[in-house]
Structures are given as C-alpha cells and as structure tokens.
Design an enzyme around this catalytic site. Structure first.
Site, PDB file in Angstrom:
ATOM      1  N   ASP A  67       3.254   0.401   6.029  1.00 53.59           N
ATOM      2  CA  ASP A  67       3.621   1.664   5.405  1.00 53.59           C
ATOM      3  C   ASP A  67       2.567   2.668   5.829  1.00 53.59           C
ATOM      4  O   ASP A  67       1.366   2.424   5.702  1.00 53.59           O
ATOM      5  CB  ASP A  67       3.708   1.577   3.885  1.00 53.59           C
ATOM      6  N   TYR A 148       5.200  12.227  13.959  1.00 50.18           N
ATOM      7  CA  TYR A 148       4.378  13.444  13.969  1.00 50.18           C
ATOM      8  C   TYR A 148       3.369  13.477  15.125  1.00 50.18           C
ATOM      9  O   TYR A 148       2.496  14.353  15.159  1.00 50.18           O
ATOM     10  CB  TYR A 148       3.595  13.551  12.651  1.00 50.18           C
TER      11      TYR A 148
HETATM   12  P1  ITT Z   1       9.955   1.370   7.711  1.00 49.69           P
HETATM   13  O1  ITT Z   1       9.678   1.656   6.268  1.00 49.69           O
HETATM   14  O2  ITT Z   1      11.270   0.700   7.936  1.00 49.69           O
HETATM   15  O3  ITT Z   1       8.824   0.647   8.385  1.00 49.69           O
HETATM   16  P2  ITT Z   1       9.738   4.243   7.974  1.00 49.69           P
HETATM   17  O4  ITT Z   1       9.849   5.199   9.124  1.00 49.69           O
HETATM   18  O5  ITT Z   1      10.551   4.543   6.747  1.00 49.69           O
HETATM   19  O6  ITT Z   1      10.081   2.771   8.514  1.00 49.69           O
HETATM   20  P3  ITT Z   1       7.305   4.682   6.477  1.00 49.69           P
HETATM   21  O7  ITT Z   1       8.014   4.743   5.174  1.00 49.69           O
HETATM   22  O8  ITT Z   1       6.031   3.910   6.553  1.00 49.69           O
HETATM   23  O9  ITT Z   1       8.241   4.059   7.609  1.00 49.69           O
HETATM   24  O10 ITT Z   1       7.097   6.161   6.982  1.00 49.69           O
HETATM   25  C1  ITT Z   1       6.155   6.461   7.918  1.00 49.69           C
HETATM   26  C2  ITT Z   1       6.472   7.790   8.548  1.00 49.69           C
HETATM   27  O11 ITT Z   1       5.199   8.386   8.903  1.00 49.69           O
HETATM   28  C3  ITT Z   1       7.241   7.608   9.854  1.00 49.69           C
HETATM   29  O12 ITT Z   1       8.625   7.770   9.678  1.00 49.69           O
HETATM   30  C4  ITT Z   1       6.646   8.694  10.736  1.00 49.69           C
HETATM   31  O13 ITT Z   1       7.318   9.904  10.522  1.00 49.69           O
HETATM   32  C5  ITT Z   1       5.215   8.818  10.210  1.00 49.69           C
HETATM   33  N1  ITT Z   1       4.294   7.998  11.020  1.00 49.69           N
HETATM   34  C6  ITT Z   1       3.733   6.795  10.710  1.00 49.69           C
HETATM   35  N2  ITT Z   1       2.965   6.349  11.708  1.00 49.69           N
HETATM   36  C7  ITT Z   1       3.039   7.267  12.682  1.00 49.69           C
HETATM   37  C8  ITT Z   1       2.486   7.367  13.967  1.00 49.69           C
HETATM   38  O14 ITT Z   1       1.735   6.412  14.486  1.00 49.69           O
HETATM   39  N3  ITT Z   1       2.765   8.457  14.673  1.00 49.69           N
HETATM   40  C9  ITT Z   1       3.544   9.437  14.189  1.00 49.69           C
HETATM   41  N4  ITT Z   1       4.148   9.417  13.002  1.00 49.69           N
HETATM   42  C10 ITT Z   1       3.898   8.332  12.234  1.00 49.69           C
END
Ligand code: ITT
Length: 193
Positions: A67, A148
């Site tokens: 997350d 992002y």
């Molecule tokens: P899962 O829960 O299925 O893993 P998700 O996209 O919903 O997928 P999160 O709830 O953890 O995952 O949301 C993380 C968000 O933060 C993700 O959708 C990206 O927009 C951003 N994010 C996380 N890591 C990133 C990275 O390395 N580079 C750019 N954006 C990132």
C-alpha cells in the site's frame, strides 16, 4: 517451493514487485482478478496488512501486498492513503495535485510504501515501510514508471521518477527502500518454510 500471491491489481506496481521478488525462490502467483479488498485503513501499513491478510485467506497461500502513495506537505499530507482514489486516471490524479498546489512555493512531498507479507492463515509474518523525499514539479517530466512519477522530482538524482531507468527507480524509490529492508528477512523465511 512455496507460492506467494502478489496481492495487487495495479500493473505498474506488479512489474516492480515482480522485479524485487524474482531474486527469491518463491513461485509467484497473481491475485484472482475478481478478489477486491476494500481499503478502509487510515495508514499505509494498516491497508497493506488488510490486503495481504484477505488475499492470503482467500487463496490459502502466502500473500504479499503493497500500500503506497504520495504525501504532499502543503496539502496536509494529501492525497496520502487516497492516492489511488484521487481521480479516475493517472492524468486526472496528477492534474488534481497540480491544481490544488497551484503556485504554492513549498513543493515538498514524499512517497511512502508499506509492504506486508501474510501467512496462508492471514497472520502477518513480515512488514515494513519505505519513504522517499522529493518535490512536486509544476508540470510532468518523463515517460517511465506509473502513477504520479512524472511530477515527483528527486533532488539528489536531479530527475523525476518517470525520468529514471527501472534500475534507478528500484534503488531510490520508497518501494526499493522498503524491499531493501525486507529482503534479508524474506530470504530467511524462504529457507525456513
Ligand atoms: P492495489 O491496491 O491493488 O495494489 P492501487 O493502485 O489501488 O493497487 P494503492 O491503494 O496502494 O494501490 O494506491 C497507490 C497509488 O499511489 C497508486 O495508484 C499510484 O497512483 C500511487 N503510487 C504508488 N506508488 C507509486 C509509484 O512508485 N509511482 C507513482 N505513483 C505511485
């Protein structure tokens, strides 16, 4: 050889998680597509635990979850745990952050990544959190990575995450830092089970 389910539906994350995990002797499996876990936690680590546990129980396998998100100081830490829900597409989410930040001179931000590994019964075996400080640009730069990445500038490297090679992002990113902390324990566990 034990199987670990990579509990993510985000293709960008999946690519990076597989890269970190391929040095280990686990057999990797994908999360069933119809298995959605509601993220009701207030912190990254709570959500990572929830995702890992629920996927482990549903699949009766080990499961690893990430997350993560972007926290912008001048926005009081937003989007934070709502990073994935801040808009309908990566472009929407980036535009919203840029719009909300406007011409604010304080551009400080950080990416946070919480990782949790759950046993088949849903209990948490390992967890950690990695952080990467940076600054939000006024417009995107670069085409690599996901989410992002184009607006997140890492001062020590003089480039955004989207301008880094996968190897560079692996080294400096919040996810890379989290895995660096976790890998010795993952390797140990792999030998014990
Ligand atoms: P899962 O829960 O299925 O893993 P998700 O996209 O919903 O997928 P999160 O709830 O953890 O995952 O949301 C993380 C968000 O933060 C993700 O959708 C990206 O927009 C951003 N994010 C996380 N890591 C990133 C990275 O390395 N580079 C750019 N954006 C990132």
């Amino acid at each position: 050889m034990a199987t670990v389910v990579v509990a993510t539906g985000n293709p960008g994350k999946l690519t990076e998680l597989k890269d970190y995990l391929q040095t280990l002797d686990w057999t990797l499996a994908l999360k069933p597509q119809d298995l959605e876990v509601e993220e009701t936690g207030k912190t990254f680590i709570e959500n990572a635990r929830m995702k890992a546990s629920e996927v482990a129980i549903a699949t009766q396998n080990w499961a690893i979850a990430d997350d993560s998100g972007l926290s912008v100081m001048a926005l009081g830490g937003a989007p934070g745990v709502y990073s994935a829900r801040y808009g309908h597409s990566d472009a929407d989410r980036i535009n919203r952050v840029l719009r909300e930040l406007g011409d604010e001179p304080d551009r400080r931000a950080e990416f946070v990544c919480a990782i949790a590994l759950a046993r088949p019964d849903g209990t948490i075996a390992l967890e950690t959190e990695g952080r990467c400080p940076g600054a939000i640009l006024t417009a995107g730069q670069g085409v690599g990575g996901f989410g992002y990445d184009p607006i997140f500038y890492v001062r020590s490297q003089g480039k955004t995450f989207a301008e880094m090679t996968p190897t560079e992002k692996e080294k400096y990113s919040h996810r890379g830092i989290a895995f660096e902390q976790l890998l010795p324990a993952l390797k140990q566990l792999e030998m014990d089970i």
